[in-house]
Design an enzyme around this catalytic site. Structure first.
Site, PDB file in Angstrom:
ATOM      1  N   CYS A 272       0.774  -1.251   0.000  1.00  0.00           N
ATOM      2  CA  CYS A 272       0.000   0.000   0.000  1.00  0.00           C
ATOM      3  C   CYS A 272       0.805   1.301   0.000  1.00  0.00           C
ATOM      4  O   CYS A 272       0.570   2.163  -0.835  1.00  0.00           O
ATOM      5  CB  CYS A 272      -0.937   0.019   1.192  1.00  0.00           C
TER       6      CYS A 272
HETATM    7  C1  UDX Z   1      -0.694  -0.257   5.868  1.00  0.00           C
HETATM    8  C2  UDX Z   1      -1.615   0.555   6.793  1.00  0.00           C
HETATM    9  O1  UDX Z   1      -1.235   0.355   8.154  1.00  0.00           O
HETATM   10  C3  UDX Z   1      -3.072   0.148   6.593  1.00  0.00           C
HETATM   11  O2  UDX Z   1      -3.913   0.982   7.383  1.00  0.00           O
HETATM   12  C4  UDX Z   1      -3.417   0.295   5.125  1.00  0.00           C
HETATM   13  O3  UDX Z   1      -4.770  -0.138   4.911  1.00  0.00           O
HETATM   14  C5  UDX Z   1      -2.470  -0.512   4.260  1.00  0.00           C
HETATM   15  O4  UDX Z   1      -1.117  -0.123   4.526  1.00  0.00           O
HETATM   16  P1  UDX Z   1       0.430  -2.662   5.959  1.00  0.00           P
HETATM   17  O5  UDX Z   1       1.170  -2.253   4.737  1.00  0.00           O
HETATM   18  O6  UDX Z   1      -0.191  -4.000   6.016  1.00  0.00           O
HETATM   19  O7  UDX Z   1      -0.738  -1.606   6.279  1.00  0.00           O
HETATM   20  O8  UDX Z   1       1.447  -2.622   7.189  1.00  0.00           O
HETATM   21  P2  UDX Z   1       1.924  -1.654   8.341  1.00  0.00           P
HETATM   22  O9  UDX Z   1       1.877  -2.422   9.601  1.00  0.00           O
HETATM   23  O10 UDX Z   1       1.239  -0.355   8.330  1.00  0.00           O
HETATM   24  O11 UDX Z   1       3.471  -1.470   7.977  1.00  0.00           O
HETATM   25  C6  UDX Z   1       3.898  -0.870   6.776  1.00  0.00           C
HETATM   26  C7  UDX Z   1       5.396  -0.804   6.725  1.00  0.00           C
HETATM   27  O12 UDX Z   1       5.904   0.196   7.604  1.00  0.00           O
HETATM   28  C8  UDX Z   1       6.103  -2.107   7.142  1.00  0.00           C
HETATM   29  O13 UDX Z   1       7.169  -2.373   6.271  1.00  0.00           O
HETATM   30  C9  UDX Z   1       6.584  -1.821   8.543  1.00  0.00           C
HETATM   31  O14 UDX Z   1       7.714  -2.576   8.898  1.00  0.00           O
HETATM   32  C10 UDX Z   1       6.896  -0.343   8.444  1.00  0.00           C
HETATM   33  N1  UDX Z   1       6.844   0.335   9.753  1.00  0.00           N
HETATM   34  C11 UDX Z   1       5.659   0.483  10.407  1.00  0.00           C
HETATM   35  C12 UDX Z   1       8.010   0.833  10.314  1.00  0.00           C
HETATM   36  O15 UDX Z   1       9.102   0.715   9.736  1.00  0.00           O
HETATM   37  N2  UDX Z   1       7.945   1.470  11.529  1.00  0.00           N
HETATM   38  C13 UDX Z   1       6.770   1.625  12.201  1.00  0.00           C
HETATM   39  O16 UDX Z   1       6.797   2.201  13.301  1.00  0.00           O
HETATM   40  C14 UDX Z   1       5.598   1.103  11.620  1.00  0.00           C
HETATM   41  C1  UDX Z   2      -6.524  -4.150  -1.947  1.00  0.00           C
HETATM   42  C2  UDX Z   2      -7.311  -3.047  -2.639  1.00  0.00           C
HETATM   43  O1  UDX Z   2      -8.220  -3.586  -3.521  1.00  0.00           O
HETATM   44  C3  UDX Z   2      -6.395  -2.063  -3.244  1.00  0.00           C
HETATM   45  O2  UDX Z   2      -7.096  -1.053  -3.903  1.00  0.00           O
HETATM   46  C4  UDX Z   2      -5.622  -1.474  -2.112  1.00  0.00           C
HETATM   47  O3  UDX Z   2      -4.787  -0.451  -2.544  1.00  0.00           O
HETATM   48  C5  UDX Z   2      -4.819  -2.541  -1.429  1.00  0.00           C
HETATM   49  O4  UDX Z   2      -5.648  -3.560  -0.989  1.00  0.00           O
HETATM   50  P1  UDX Z   2      -5.490  -6.411  -2.502  1.00  0.00           P
HETATM   51  O5  UDX Z   2      -6.650  -6.987  -1.770  1.00  0.00           O
HETATM   52  O6  UDX Z   2      -4.130  -6.519  -1.900  1.00  0.00           O
HETATM   53  O7  UDX Z   2      -5.798  -4.893  -2.807  1.00  0.00           O
HETATM   54  O8  UDX Z   2      -5.494  -6.865  -4.009  1.00  0.00           O
HETATM   55  P2  UDX Z   2      -4.907  -8.138  -4.679  1.00  0.00           P
HETATM   56  O9  UDX Z   2      -4.283  -9.033  -3.683  1.00  0.00           O
HETATM   57  O10 UDX Z   2      -4.218  -7.665  -5.901  1.00  0.00           O
HETATM   58  O11 UDX Z   2      -6.250  -8.891  -5.112  1.00  0.00           O
HETATM   59  C6  UDX Z   2      -7.158  -8.464  -6.019  1.00  0.00           C
HETATM   60  C7  UDX Z   2      -8.043  -9.654  -6.410  1.00  0.00           C
HETATM   61  O12 UDX Z   2      -8.986  -9.214  -7.376  1.00  0.00           O
HETATM   62  C8  UDX Z   2      -7.263 -10.810  -7.028  1.00  0.00           C
HETATM   63  O13 UDX Z   2      -7.648 -12.010  -6.418  1.00  0.00           O
HETATM   64  C9  UDX Z   2      -7.699 -10.783  -8.507  1.00  0.00           C
HETATM   65  O14 UDX Z   2      -7.711 -12.056  -9.102  1.00  0.00           O
HETATM   66  C10 UDX Z   2      -9.088 -10.179  -8.395  1.00  0.00           C
HETATM   67  N1  UDX Z   2      -9.576  -9.534  -9.602  1.00  0.00           N
HETATM   68  C11 UDX Z   2      -8.803  -8.642 -10.255  1.00  0.00           C
HETATM   69  C12 UDX Z   2     -10.853  -9.822 -10.056  1.00  0.00           C
HETATM   70  O15 UDX Z   2     -11.559 -10.643  -9.499  1.00  0.00           O
HETATM   71  N2  UDX Z   2     -11.321  -9.176 -11.168  1.00  0.00           N
HETATM   72  C13 UDX Z   2     -10.566  -8.301 -11.874  1.00  0.00           C
HETATM   73  O16 UDX Z   2     -11.030  -7.760 -12.890  1.00  0.00           O
HETATM   74  C14 UDX Z   2      -9.255  -8.021 -11.392  1.00  0.00           C
END
Ligand code: UDX
Ligand code: UDX
Length: 448
Positions: A275
């Site tokens: 993300c």
């Molecule tokens: C993030 C957001 O937290 C979530 O709300 C959003 O929907 C998607 O993106 P995620 O990417 O799953 O979620 O993980 P997160 O726990 O937020 O960590 C992101 C990255 O930042 C990781 O690589 C983590 O190691 C790093 N991080 C986080 C740090 O280096 N230091 C911190 O204090 C917190």
């Molecule tokens: C989610 C959100 O959708 C994205 O916008 C946000 O930024 C991060 O989290 P994520 O759930 O990680 O993304 O997506 P991904 O793991 O890529 O999965 C998407 C799924 O949609 C896949 O299983 C893919 O096969 C499916 N897909 C994709 C469909 O069913 N129809 C399509 O046309 C395209």
């Protein structure tokens, strides 16, 4: 499944779609999951999730067994549900801007599916999309495909998610907020009612606003969080250059200020995951299209990219040249408790180590299979930490897995060629390190 007036459907069963769908099913709601990936659908029907997420498999199996969840590749089945969530991925193009092709395609399929339906359906955009997308892109595509008017006949809302990998189920069971960006009053009321049913026993703060503001909230949230990580990493990089300064103590102290808060202040090798990078790039690109250059966000990204070099430089401080040195990388996942390596800082660090002529061994408790697909052949992936450490001139701890916290000094000493450790996550207790050469992120080099 008969048409259930209160059934929900999810189009796109990635992290967001599958975790949210499974939690809703666990609350007794009939859930239809749709995905284009046939293999994924087949496995889900047997209760097998396509990725690791704590609690997911167990909940998914229970929901399938109780017939609360069904999986299909047939998008027309969404018409059996009252509320239809769009959770397809929104990948970046090469210039960082967002590719909305999946969102458009999924909207079109949903529109066609409900065209003949006599009932009211609410279409909810949960995928992260740039501000304005629900109104400017989804609405016209949905109206054209369904031949219905958004408002009286079809509801439309943006409903971003904020779940973090590794705690996706926990975060969905008890979110800190619900954001509903409703096209009109009926759409907002329908979605609010569904969430009241799901969270009947707890009071979750709910923000009801317009779709564009809701979309913006998601980007603002990720921009703030990523900025915090790059800010504390900047402080860490300064500390590292000041004898005796320690970012851990700095973070602990500033975190006591309620205006700052203690969470998300952990210095490290930079943020990864699906993300932050993607969403910041999309926001930067969107902002530039509006003739506003978001300098701060570009800097946040730049700091993050460079953080890998900071880690590699620590190993250079211990070894001098890295040419022909063997480096053991402990941890590949972008954070602990996930097998996800998307945008993982370990990949940037390994790339730089290889460019410096080092040979690299690596181990991760969960991410080896995913890592093998993207890492060059010459990176040796080992089945456990001890074999990864064998013969290494230096070890870099890249992911904060609990398993690595439990390693004892002797585990390093008995396996490595030389006792050099770079701790990119600050998980090693310094008291344990007699006889080691130890460098850590944010720790001034002359510290005891
Ligand atoms: C993030 C957001 O937290 C979530 O709300 C959003 O929907 C998607 O993106 P995620 O990417 O799953 O979620 O993980 P997160 O726990 O937020 O960590 C992101 C990255 O930042 C990781 O690589 C983590 O190691 C790093 N991080 C986080 C740090 O280096 N230091 C911190 O204090 C917190
Ligand atoms: C989610 C959100 O959708 C994205 O916008 C946000 O930024 C991060 O989290 P994520 O759930 O990680 O993304 O997506 P991904 O793991 O890529 O999965 C998407 C799924 O949609 C896949 O299983 C893919 O096969 C499916 N897909 C994709 C469909 O069913 N129809 C399509 O046309 C395209």
């Amino acid at each position: 499944m008969r048409r259930e007036s209160d059934a929900v459907s999810f189009v796109g069963l990635g992290y967001v779609g599958l975790c949210t769908a499974t939690v809703m099913a666990s609350k007794g709601i009939k859930t239809i999951g749709v995905d284009v990936d046939e293999k994924r659908i087949e496995e889900l029907g047997k209760g097998h999730p396509p990725f690791h997420e704590p609690q997911l498999e167990q909940m998914l199996k229970a929901a399938v067994r109780k017939k609360r969840m069904e999986f299909t590749t047939d998008a027309s089945r969404v018409a059996q549900a009252n509320t239809i969530f769009l959770t397809v991925g929104t990948p970046s193009r090469d210039d960082g801007s967002m590719d909305l092709a999946y969102v458009k395609k999924a909207t079109q399929n949903v529109g066609s599916a409900i065209a003949e339906s006599p009932s009211y359906h609410l279409v909810v955009i949960k995928s992260t999309v740039i501000p304005g997308t629900t109104i400017d892109v989804v609405r016209p595509v949905l109206e054209a495909a369904s031949e219905k008017l958004i408002g009286p006949e079809v509801g439309l809302a943006s409903n971003p998610e904020f779940l973090a990998e590794g705690s996706a189920i926990k975060g969905t069971l008890q979110p800190d907020k619900i954001v509903i960006g409703a096209f009109d009053t009926k759409s907002g009321a329908t979605l609010t009612k569904l969430y009241r049913r799901i969270y009947s026993k707890i009071n979750i703060p709910t923000i009801v606003t317009d779709p564009t503001t809701a979309e913006t909230i998601k980007y603002a949230s990720n921009a703030f969080l990523a900025t915090r990580v790059s800010t504390i990493n900047t402080i860490a990089n300064i500390c590292q250059r000041v004898p005796n300064a320690d970012v851990e103590t700095v973070a602990k102290a500033i975190g006591l200020d309620p205006r700052i808060g203690r969470l998300y202040l952990k210095a490290g090798p930079g943020y990864g995951g699906s993300c932050f990078h993607k969403d910041l790039q999309a926001l930067i690109s969107f902002s530039r299209s509006l003739n506003y250059d978001p300098l701060l966000l570009a800097a946040v990204e730049k700091v993050n990219q460079r953080q890998a070099s900071e880690i590699v430089n620590l190993s250079k401080k211990l070894l001098g040249s890295l040419d022909n040195r063997r480096i053991a990388v402990l941890g590949l996942a972008f954070k602990k408790d996930t097998d996800d390596i998307r945008e993982a800082p370990s990949l940037r660090v390994i790339d730089e180590l290889l460019k410096n002529g080092a040979s690299v061994s690596a181990y991760d408790p969960m991410a080896l299979e995913n890592a093998r697909r993207v890492l060059p052949e010459k990176v040796e992936l080992l089945p456990d930490a001890i074999s990864c450490l064998k013969g290494a001139d230096c070890c870099i701890v890249m992911t904060e897995w609990d398993e690595f916290r439990r390693l004892r000094p002797n585990d390093y000493k008995s396996s490595m060629r030389a006792p050099n450790i770079v701790d990119a996550r600050r998980i090693i207790k310094r008291g344990d390190l007699n006889g080691f050469n130890y460098m850590a992120i944010g720790l001034g080099t002359s510290s005891p």
